[in-house]
Design a protein around this motif. Structure first.
Motif: not given
Length: 167
Positions: A98-127
């Protein structure tokens, strides 16, 4: 509680500087001018499970958290936070606790385009597990932001996602 410390760390990283409120506790319509409380409700989560490399992982999902007091569009100005359940039990995942866990902050926003937040799951292309799910399985806390973009419009057709917006 030490697990609360992780959530506080997530909430102050990046562009965040205050505790947050879940959008489900307020008006969840998009393009709203509703004022939101910035008080985070740590009890408002769902417990989720997933399997990665044959191992089942359990995590708390804090989703649709509005991260600004006066959001222009709550479809995009929200984030999701995922915390491995082990940290609430006082146990470790690999060398992280709990004291040392890193924080992963992925960002799918590019080119000032709108993006909804992501969530854990399976990649649609690779499974295969996506980056968020893989990070959770390794003991990372995951914070996935959404953002309004330059093409975001309100009901009147006005562009609300000016890049960057200074209000």
């Amino acid at each position: 509680m030490k697990a609360k410390k992780i959530l506080t760390s997530v909430l102050v990283c990046g562009f965040l500087s205050a505790p947050l409120m879940n959008v489900s506790a307020a008006n969840s319509d998009t393009n709203t001018t509703t004022k939101y409380s910035l008080k985070f409700n740590s009890n408002n989560y769902t417990e989720e499970t997933a399997t990665v490399d044959g191992k089942t992982i359990t995590y708390r999902a804090y989703e649709k958290i509005v991260y600004v007091k006066n959001p222009v569009d709550t479809k995009y100005e929200i984030m999701n936070i995922y915390v491995p359940e082990e940290y609430y039990d006082g146990t470790s995942i690999g060398s992280y606790n709990v004291d040392t866990a890193p924080i992963f902050f992925p960002n799918t926003v590019g080119g000032y385009m709108p993006a909804e937040p992501g969530s854990p799951g399976l990649d649609e292309r690779s499974g295969e597990p996506n980056a968020a799910l893989a990070a959770l399985s390794k003991g990372y806390v995951v914070a996935e932001p959404g953002a309004r973009g330059r093409t975001t419009q309100n009901e009147s057709g006005e562009y609300t996602g000016k890049a960057p917006a200074a209000w």
